[in-house]
Design an enzyme around this catalytic site. Structure first.
Site, PDB file in Angstrom:
ATOM      1  N   PRO A 133       4.549   5.843   1.885  1.00 30.61           N
ATOM      2  CA  PRO A 133       3.198   5.250   1.972  1.00 30.61           C
ATOM      3  C   PRO A 133       3.082   4.551   2.927  1.00 30.61           C
ATOM      4  CG  PRO A 133       4.439   4.718  -0.307  1.00 30.61           C
ATOM      5  CD  PRO A 133       5.402   5.317   0.960  1.00 30.61           C
ATOM      6  N   PHE A 134       1.529   4.661   3.523  1.00 34.37           N
ATOM      7  CA  PHE A 134       1.403   3.738   4.661  1.00 34.37           C
ATOM      8  C   PHE A 134       0.087   2.901   4.624  1.00 34.37           C
ATOM      9  CE2 PHE A 134      -0.463   2.888   9.005  1.00 34.37           C
ATOM     10  CZ  PHE A 134       0.606   2.832   9.654  1.00 34.37           C
ATOM     11  N   SER A 203      -1.027 -11.591   8.917  1.00 32.13           N
ATOM     12  CA  SER A 203      -1.372 -10.340   9.263  1.00 32.13           C
ATOM     13  C   SER A 203      -2.652  -9.770   8.550  1.00 32.13           C
ATOM     14  CB  SER A 203      -0.377  -9.169   8.910  1.00 32.13           C
ATOM     15  OG  SER A 203       0.064  -9.406   7.393  1.00 32.13           O
ATOM     16  N   SER A 218       2.777 -13.183   0.899  1.00 36.68           N
ATOM     17  CA  SER A 218       2.087 -14.624   0.627  1.00 36.68           C
ATOM     18  C   SER A 218       1.449 -15.088   1.671  1.00 36.68           C
ATOM     19  CB  SER A 218       3.394 -15.374   0.436  1.00 36.68           C
ATOM     20  OG  SER A 218       2.870 -16.751  -0.196  1.00 36.68           O
ATOM     21  N   ALA A 269       9.041   2.694  -2.753  1.00 36.24           N
ATOM     22  CA  ALA A 269      10.262   3.478  -3.166  1.00 36.24           C
ATOM     23  C   ALA A 269      10.198   3.765  -4.833  1.00 36.24           C
ATOM     24  CB  ALA A 269      11.672   2.354  -3.491  1.00 36.24           C
ATOM     25  N   PHE A 270       9.306   3.144  -5.511  1.00 37.24           N
ATOM     26  CA  PHE A 270       9.256   3.731  -7.072  1.00 37.24           C
ATOM     27  C   PHE A 270       8.123   4.576  -7.269  1.00 37.24           C
ATOM     28  CE2 PHE A 270      11.596  -0.244  -8.400  1.00 37.24           C
ATOM     29  CZ  PHE A 270      13.017   0.207  -7.905  1.00 37.24           C
ATOM     30  N   GLY A 271       6.965   4.355  -6.498  1.00 37.51           N
ATOM     31  CA  GLY A 271       5.760   4.778  -6.681  1.00 37.51           C
ATOM     32  C   GLY A 271       4.612   4.722  -5.477  1.00 37.51           C
ATOM     33  N   TYR A 455       9.939 -20.823   7.908  1.00 39.00           N
ATOM     34  CA  TYR A 455       9.481 -19.647   8.722  1.00 39.00           C
ATOM     35  C   TYR A 455       9.981 -20.002  10.324  1.00 39.00           C
ATOM     36  CZ  TYR A 455       6.184 -16.397  10.807  1.00 39.00           C
ATOM     37  OH  TYR A 455       5.793 -15.236  11.324  1.00 39.00           O
TER      38      TYR A 455
HETATM   39  C1  LIG Z   1       2.080 -10.282  12.960  1.00 43.08           C
HETATM   40  C2  LIG Z   1       2.571 -10.259  11.538  1.00 43.08           C
HETATM   41  C3  LIG Z   1       2.327 -11.355  10.649  1.00 43.08           C
HETATM   42  C4  LIG Z   1       2.461 -11.317   9.470  1.00 43.08           C
HETATM   43  N1  LIG Z   1       2.246 -12.336   8.582  1.00 43.08           N
HETATM   44  C5  LIG Z   1       2.657 -12.367   7.091  1.00 43.08           C
HETATM   45  C6  LIG Z   1       2.256 -13.373   6.201  1.00 43.08           C
HETATM   46  O1  LIG Z   1       1.664 -14.392   6.787  1.00 43.08           O
HETATM   47  N2  LIG Z   1       2.684 -13.289   5.021  1.00 43.08           N
HETATM   48  C7  LIG Z   1       3.185 -12.045   4.818  1.00 43.08           C
HETATM   49  O2  LIG Z   1       3.401 -11.892   3.273  1.00 43.08           O
HETATM   50  N3  LIG Z   1       3.497 -10.832   5.293  1.00 43.08           N
HETATM   51  C8  LIG Z   1       3.308 -11.229   6.790  1.00 43.08           C
HETATM   52  N4  LIG Z   1       3.455  -9.954   7.465  1.00 43.08           N
HETATM   53  C9  LIG Z   1       4.260  -8.814   6.983  1.00 43.08           C
HETATM   54  C10 LIG Z   1       3.288  -7.750   6.687  1.00 43.08           C
HETATM   55  O3  LIG Z   1       1.968  -8.032   7.207  1.00 43.08           O
HETATM   56  C11 LIG Z   1       3.045  -7.505   5.031  1.00 43.08           C
HETATM   57  O4  LIG Z   1       4.346  -6.998   4.529  1.00 43.08           O
HETATM   58  C12 LIG Z   1       2.079  -6.756   4.601  1.00 43.08           C
HETATM   59  O5  LIG Z   1       2.122  -7.049   3.093  1.00 43.08           O
HETATM   60  C13 LIG Z   1       2.152  -5.408   4.705  1.00 43.08           C
HETATM   61  O6  LIG Z   1       0.904  -4.513   4.355  1.00 43.08           O
HETATM   62  P1  LIG Z   1       0.543  -3.264   4.887  1.00 43.08           P
HETATM   63  O7  LIG Z   1      -0.768  -2.940   4.305  1.00 43.08           O
HETATM   64  O8  LIG Z   1       0.666  -3.411   6.503  1.00 43.08           O
HETATM   65  O9  LIG Z   1       1.815  -2.452   4.286  1.00 43.08           O
HETATM   66  P2  LIG Z   1       2.635  -1.390   5.340  1.00 43.08           P
HETATM   67  O10 LIG Z   1       3.255  -1.902   6.499  1.00 43.08           O
HETATM   68  O11 LIG Z   1       1.911   0.009   5.530  1.00 43.08           O
HETATM   69  O12 LIG Z   1       3.967  -1.160   4.449  1.00 43.08           O
HETATM   70  C14 LIG Z   1       4.765  -2.010   3.875  1.00 43.08           C
HETATM   71  C15 LIG Z   1       5.632  -1.329   3.043  1.00 43.08           C
HETATM   72  O13 LIG Z   1       4.940  -1.299   1.761  1.00 43.08           O
HETATM   73  C16 LIG Z   1       4.886   0.278   1.216  1.00 43.08           C
HETATM   74  N5  LIG Z   1       3.415   0.416   0.900  1.00 43.08           N
HETATM   75  C17 LIG Z   1       2.275   0.286   1.590  1.00 43.08           C
HETATM   76  N6  LIG Z   1       1.263   0.775   0.807  1.00 43.08           N
HETATM   77  C18 LIG Z   1       1.839   0.971  -0.339  1.00 43.08           C
HETATM   78  C19 LIG Z   1       1.035   1.206  -1.709  1.00 43.08           C
HETATM   79  N7  LIG Z   1      -0.156   1.602  -1.772  1.00 43.08           N
HETATM   80  N8  LIG Z   1       1.970   1.804  -2.642  1.00 43.08           N
HETATM   81  C20 LIG Z   1       3.359   1.690  -2.585  1.00 43.08           C
HETATM   82  N9  LIG Z   1       3.796   1.323  -1.416  1.00 43.08           N
HETATM   83  C21 LIG Z   1       3.382   0.974  -0.391  1.00 43.08           C
HETATM   84  C22 LIG Z   1       5.273   0.981   2.814  1.00 43.08           C
HETATM   85  O14 LIG Z   1       5.909   2.263   2.278  1.00 43.08           O
HETATM   86  C23 LIG Z   1       6.006  -0.035   3.128  1.00 43.08           C
HETATM   87  O15 LIG Z   1       7.260   0.078   2.699  1.00 43.08           O
HETATM   88  C24 LIG Z   1       3.177 -10.169   9.130  1.00 43.08           C
HETATM   89  C25 LIG Z   1       3.394  -8.903   9.798  1.00 43.08           C
HETATM   90  C26 LIG Z   1       3.241  -9.320  11.279  1.00 43.08           C
HETATM   91  C27 LIG Z   1       3.325  -7.955  11.995  1.00 43.08           C
END
Ligand SMILES: Cc1cc2nc3c(=O)[nH]c(=O)nc-3n(C[C@H](O)[C@H](O)[C@H](O)COP(=O)(O)OP(=O)(O)OC[C@H]3O[C@@H](n4cnc5c(N)ncnc54)[C@H](O)[C@@H]3O)c2cc1C
Length: 534
Positions: A133-134, A203, A218, A269-271, A455
């Site tokens: 999932p992306f 992010s 968070s 990993a689960f859905g 952090y």
């Molecule tokens: C510059 C930067 C700053 C960040 N700051 C924070 C912060 O302040 N707080 C924080 O918590 N995190 C932060 N992160 C980490 C990241 O942004 C988080 O983990 C965010 O929640 C990921 O969301 P995403 O949509 O980009 O997921 P992705 O990167 O696309 O996926 C993350 C994971 O979740 C899975 N996934 C995604 N969507 C689904 C779905 N619909 N169903 C099931 N699985 C799914 C993916 O397969 C992967 O394993 C930061 C990252 C970066 C690069």
């Protein structure tokens, strides 16, 4: 159902960098000079003409996927596959910059709704195809780089078409959101109804609702609005075993263990999470942010603890240590300028949001408490500067990588009584692994009555092998976190990078439970193999 309008859609991120290319730029000269005093600088552009490995998925399987979601939603294009290769950690960026695309998916599939997702999973299970999932692709712990060994190929399941406000219950203050909505898009849809979610991770601009849930994210306003998993009332997911609907019937209940938690932090990993129902709140009438100076990190941390334990939480509460304050990291646009805390010490950012009356009352009570505890008020300017630059630090990381400086962040969480030990242990591990001249900066990013999240931002000379240097340092920091009895992650999740350090935290029995859930919901093991579960 309300779709997001096209003018709100965020741009795509370039594969080797963070964010909107229009906002990226080289290091300002002043910062370059300053950084050059500490680290050797060398221009290190990303490799040009990178070849994306040819898709490995057999043509009949590609045709099968096309039959499921439609011809135009199955994409084999190299640029699109490169874009969906791994996430945005520094190791991810270094690998992309070096032209290592060995984790590229074979195909990007773009489902339009829950039924499409379910059909893709059914097909993938039948043909032993990995599904990743992306969401926004902002993962920083390897959650988008599964193990493909023994499978027929890898599908990146891009949820970007599932971007709508599915339902709204203004009476109960709940909203059901599509998983592919990015932070600003979700807030814009809710704002049309005078509502907000209040989840602002760094992010925010690119990460998605599904990603927030899947990683137990968070945000920077967690002091007031809580972490994302605490906002989730219910969710819907597609699994290889069929549809799962959890929560969503009541605000809380005693119907056995809360199974929502199984999907919050499940990292695909689960859905696949296809809808998330969250609690929403009215848009704030007022937002006020300010700075406070503390003589030391310990004094500021004690003040945070007093606020949290005295039920006096503002909306935003963060504290930089002496090093982070000195280089002004809380204001990425003014790095190297005079420290926001003026006379040194440690900068705290305190923010209030809500109705005019509630903000006034909270601010008066917090101000009285912080004054009693020995803080010095710095007024609104440092708070406003922090708000203005709150999403900009990742652009600075790219500019530093461009000149050969290694920069990365990591986070952990522990109880208050263990904070100082953890802080010292992680700092020592990073400095020991990366050697003289390494800068380790830290802030308290999230606060609870019982503890806080630390952090860390690390800057060091990149050297000939920056990736290897960082992986060694990160392993040392992880060991130090485990040895200190803290959690391996507060909000970045487990992915593949933290998987090796999960067992000490949850125990063999805990790992067995995760494996059992995986076996039950994903018997062929096609969902993100190797992610999360040791
Ligand atoms: C510059 C930067 C700053 C960040 N700051 C924070 C912060 O302040 N707080 C924080 O918590 N995190 C932060 N992160 C980490 C990241 O942004 C988080 O983990 C965010 O929640 C990921 O969301 P995403 O949509 O980009 O997921 P992705 O990167 O696309 O996926 C993350 C994971 O979740 C899975 N996934 C995604 N969507 C689904 C779905 N619909 N169903 C099931 N699985 C799914 C993916 O397969 C992967 O394993 C930061 C990252 C970066 C690069």
């Amino acid at each position: 159902m309300t779709e997001i309008s096209h003018d709100l859609l965020q741009p795509e991120m370039p594969p080797t960098r963070w964010g909107d290319p229009a906002h990226a730029g080289p290091l300002p000269d002043g910062v370059r000079d300053l950084v050059g005093l500490v680290f050797p600088l060398s221009d290190t552009p990303a490799a040009a003409d990178v070849a994306v490995p040819a898709p490995q998925l057999a043509p009949d399987l590609v045709a099968g996927l096309r039959a499921v979601v439609g011809e135009e939603h199955v994409v084999l294009d190299d640029a699109v596959r490169r874009q969906r290769t791994r996430g945005k950690s520094t190791p991810d960026l270094l690998r992309q910059r070096a032209g290592d695309l060995s984790d590229a998916p074979d195909v990007v599939v773009r489902p339009g709704d829950h039924d499409d997702v379910q059909a893709v999973l059914d097909f993938a299970q039948q043909h032993r195809v990995v599904v990743v999932p992306f969401g926004g692709g902002t993962a920083v712990t390897g959650g988008l780089a599964p193990d493909r060994e023994g499978f027929a190929g890898v599908v990146s399941l891009d949820l970007g078409r599932m971007r709508s406000l599915v339902a709204l219950d203004p009476v109960s203050s709940t909203a059901t959101l599509g998983p592919g909505l990015r932070g600003p898009e979700a807030e814009a849809l809710l704002a049309e109804h005078g509502l907000m979610l209040g989840h602002f991770p760094q992010s925010f601009e690119f990460a998605t609702i599904g990603g927030f849930a899947a990683t137990r994210s968070s945000g920077q306003s967690s002091a007031g609005y809580g972490r994302f998993d605490a906002m989730v009332v219910g969710l819907r997911a597609a699994t290889p075993k069929g549809e799962v609907r959890l929560g969503g019937t009541s605000p809380s209940n005693a119907s056995g263990p809360d199974l929502r938690e199984l999907f919050l932090g499940s990292e695909g990993a689960f859905g696949v999470i296809t809808e998330v129902t969250v609690r929403v709140r009215p848009l704030p009438e007022v937002k006020e942010y300010e700075g406070w100076r503390w003589p030391s990190f310990a004094a500021g941390a004690d003040a945070m603890r007093a606020l949290a334990q005295g039920d006096l939480m503002p909306t935003v509460l963060r504290l930089s240590d002496e090093n982070e304050t000195a280089i002004n990291l809380a204001r990425p646009d003014a790095i190297g300028g005079e420290g926001s805390a003026g006379g040194g010490g440690c900068l705290m950012i305190v923010g209030y949001e809500g109705t005019t009356a509630a903000v006034a009352a909270k601010k008066a009570a917090v101000t009285a408490a912080l004054t009693d505890l020995g803080g010095t008020p710095l007024g609104a300017e440092p708070g406003q500067a922090w708000v203005a630059g709150r999403f900009n630090a990742p652009y600075l990381r790219d500019s530093l990588l461009d000149v050969g400086v290694l920069v990365e962040t990591l986070e952990t969480v522990t109880f208050w009584s263990n904070r100082e030990r953890l802080y010292a242990a992680v700092k020592a591990a990073l400095e020991g692994a990366l050697g003289d001249g390494t800068m380790v900066l830290c802030h308290i990013s999230h606060v609870y009555a019982t503890g806080c999240s630390l952090y860390f931002t690390v800057a060091a000379a990149g050297g000939e092998q920056p990736l290897e240097r960082w992986l060694k340092a990160k392993a040392a920091a992880n060991d130090a976190i485990v040895a200190s009895g803290a959690s391996i992650t507060h909000h970045h999740a487990v992915g593949t990078d933290h998987r090796g350090w999960l067992t000490p935290e949850i125990g063999e029995a805990g790992v067995a439970v995760l494996r059992a859930v995986k076996r039950e919901l994903d018997p062929a093991g096609i969902l993100n193999p190797g992610v999360l579960i040791p």
